[in-house]
Each structure stands twice: as structure tokens, then as C-alpha cells.
Write a protein that holds these residues in place. Structure first.
Motif, short mmCIF file in Angstrom:
data_model
loop_
_atom_site.label_atom_id
_atom_site.label_comp_id
_atom_site.label_asym_id
_atom_site.label_seq_id
_atom_site.Cartn_x
_atom_site.Cartn_y
_atom_site.Cartn_z
N TRP A 107 0.75 -1.21 0.38
CA TRP A 107 0.10 -0.29 0.07
C TRP A 107 1.06 1.28 -0.26
O TRP A 107 0.44 2.23 -0.98
N PHE A 108 2.26 0.66 0.94
CA PHE A 108 2.72 2.81 0.55
C PHE A 108 3.37 2.67 -0.34
O PHE A 108 3.69 3.84 -1.02
N THR A 109 3.62 1.92 -1.72
CA THR A 109 4.07 2.11 -2.87
C THR A 109 3.49 2.46 -3.60
O THR A 109 3.16 3.01 -4.01
N PHE A 110 2.48 1.80 -3.53
CA PHE A 110 0.66 1.79 -4.47
C PHE A 110 0.91 3.57 -3.97
O PHE A 110 0.15 4.16 -4.84
N PHE A 111 -0.14 4.19 -3.29
CA PHE A 111 0.21 5.47 -2.60
C PHE A 111 1.04 6.31 -3.24
O PHE A 111 1.27 7.65 -3.88
N SER A 112 2.06 5.88 -2.69
CA SER A 112 3.68 6.18 -2.99
C SER A 112 3.95 7.30 -4.65
O SER A 112 4.57 8.32 -5.23
N LYS A 113 3.38 6.23 -5.88
CA LYS A 113 3.50 6.04 -6.91
C LYS A 113 2.38 7.17 -7.87
O LYS A 113 1.79 7.57 -8.35
N ARG A 114 1.67 7.31 -6.19
CA ARG A 114 0.20 8.24 -7.06
C ARG A 114 -0.21 9.48 -6.69
O ARG A 114 -0.38 10.68 -6.87
N TYR A 115 -0.02 10.06 -5.18
CA TYR A 115 -0.43 11.25 -4.17
C TYR A 115 0.97 10.99 -4.32
O TYR A 115 1.84 10.97 -2.83
N ASN A 116 1.29 12.79 -3.84
CA ASN A 116 2.05 13.79 -3.40
C ASN A 116 2.56 13.48 -1.63
O ASN A 116 1.44 13.63 -0.89
N ILE A 117 3.61 13.54 -1.47
CA ILE A 117 3.78 13.57 0.31
C ILE A 117 3.78 14.97 1.48
O ILE A 117 4.28 15.35 0.01
N VAL A 118 3.28 15.27 1.44
CA VAL A 118 2.90 16.23 2.19
C VAL A 118 3.92 16.82 3.63
O VAL A 118 3.65 17.89 3.90
N GLY A 119 3.95 15.38 4.30
CA GLY A 119 4.12 16.33 5.67
C GLY A 119 4.73 14.67 6.69
O GLY A 119 4.46 13.66 5.44
N LYS A 120 4.75 14.15 7.71
CA LYS A 120 5.40 13.62 8.44
C LYS A 120 4.20 13.44 9.43
O LYS A 120 4.07 14.41 10.34
N VAL A 121 3.55 12.13 10.71
CA VAL A 121 2.86 12.48 12.02
C VAL A 121 4.43 12.35 13.05
O VAL A 121 5.67 11.62 12.54
N VAL A 122 4.12 13.22 13.68
CA VAL A 122 4.93 13.36 15.08
C VAL A 122 4.41 13.40 16.04
O VAL A 122 2.89 13.52 16.04
N SER A 123 4.25 12.85 16.94
CA SER A 123 3.93 12.94 18.41
C SER A 123 3.60 14.00 19.44
O SER A 123 4.73 15.09 19.23
#
Length: 123
Positions: A107-123
């Protein structure tokens, strides 16, 4: 015989996608939850393993869409388990079995080929 097996093209989008350079803007889970598609002034985001993807252009993540349950959440566990249950839409995935972790990676590979990465979750 070749030494290695070619990575299958099954994750490639049917139409080429022009993606922006990945961003690593920090988001708390609370901030991420505001990007669930219900506020038209905010983009719709889904996170996988802490990486946030902009899925705004895909109606399936909008309210009423078949994958809206993932919107505004780190849906790692649900994706790994192939689950659409709200209670599975959470970031904990480390305790899953190897088969589920493989599904999550796909799923990560699927998403990374289709959608822009806009950030990271932080605690």
C-alpha cells in the motif's frame, strides 16, 4: 538466467502521475484529523507509517467515498489488514504478522506512486 527478479509493474498508475518533491512538514495526529475531507478549505490527507499523502484529487477519500474512513488518519493498521473498520484506522502496525506488513508495504508503494507526500506524523 538473471540474478534478480524485476519488480512487478502492478503498482504503476495507469496514467503517468507528476509528483511534487516530498515534503516533511510535521503534523500531529490531531492536526491530521482536520484533513478528513469534511472542510472544503483543507486538502484531504491519509497517512501510512507516519508518511502523509495528499489524496484530495481522489473522490474515494471524500465524504461518502468508499475509502473516506481512512481520511484524516494514519490508516496503517487498517490498510495492512485490508479493513474498512473505523477502529482499525490507527497508526500501530509494528505488532502485525509478516504477511500484513507486506500488504502494508505494498500500500505504501501504491500511494507513493500516485499521491504527493506532504508531511510526517509527529507525536
Amino acid at each position: 538466467m538473471p540474478d534478480h527478479v524485476e519488480e512487478p509493474k502492478r503498482f504503476e498508475p495507469k496514467e503517468p502521475v507528476q509528483l511534487d518533491s516530498p515534503k516533511d512538514d510535521p503534523f500531529t495526529l490531531e492536526e491530521l484529523s482536520k484533513h478528513d475531507g469534511t472542510d472544503p478549505s483543507r486538502p484531504t490527507y491519509v497517512a501510512i507509517k507516519g508518511t502523509i499523502f495528499d489524496v484530495s484529487k481522489k473522490d474515494a477519500y471524500a465524504p461518502g467515498g468508499q475509502y473516506h474512513v481512512f481520511a484524516g488518519k494514519d490508516a496503517s493498521r487498517a490498510l495492512a489488514k485490508s479493513s474498512l473498520k473505523k477502529e482499525d484506522c490507527r497508526p500501530e502496525w509494528e505488532d502485525l504478522d509478516d504477511k500484513e506488513k507486506t500488504v502494508l508495504e505494498e500500500w505504501f508503494t501504491f500511494f507513493s506512486k500516485r499521491y504527493n507526500i506532504v508531511g510526517k506524523v509527529v507525536s
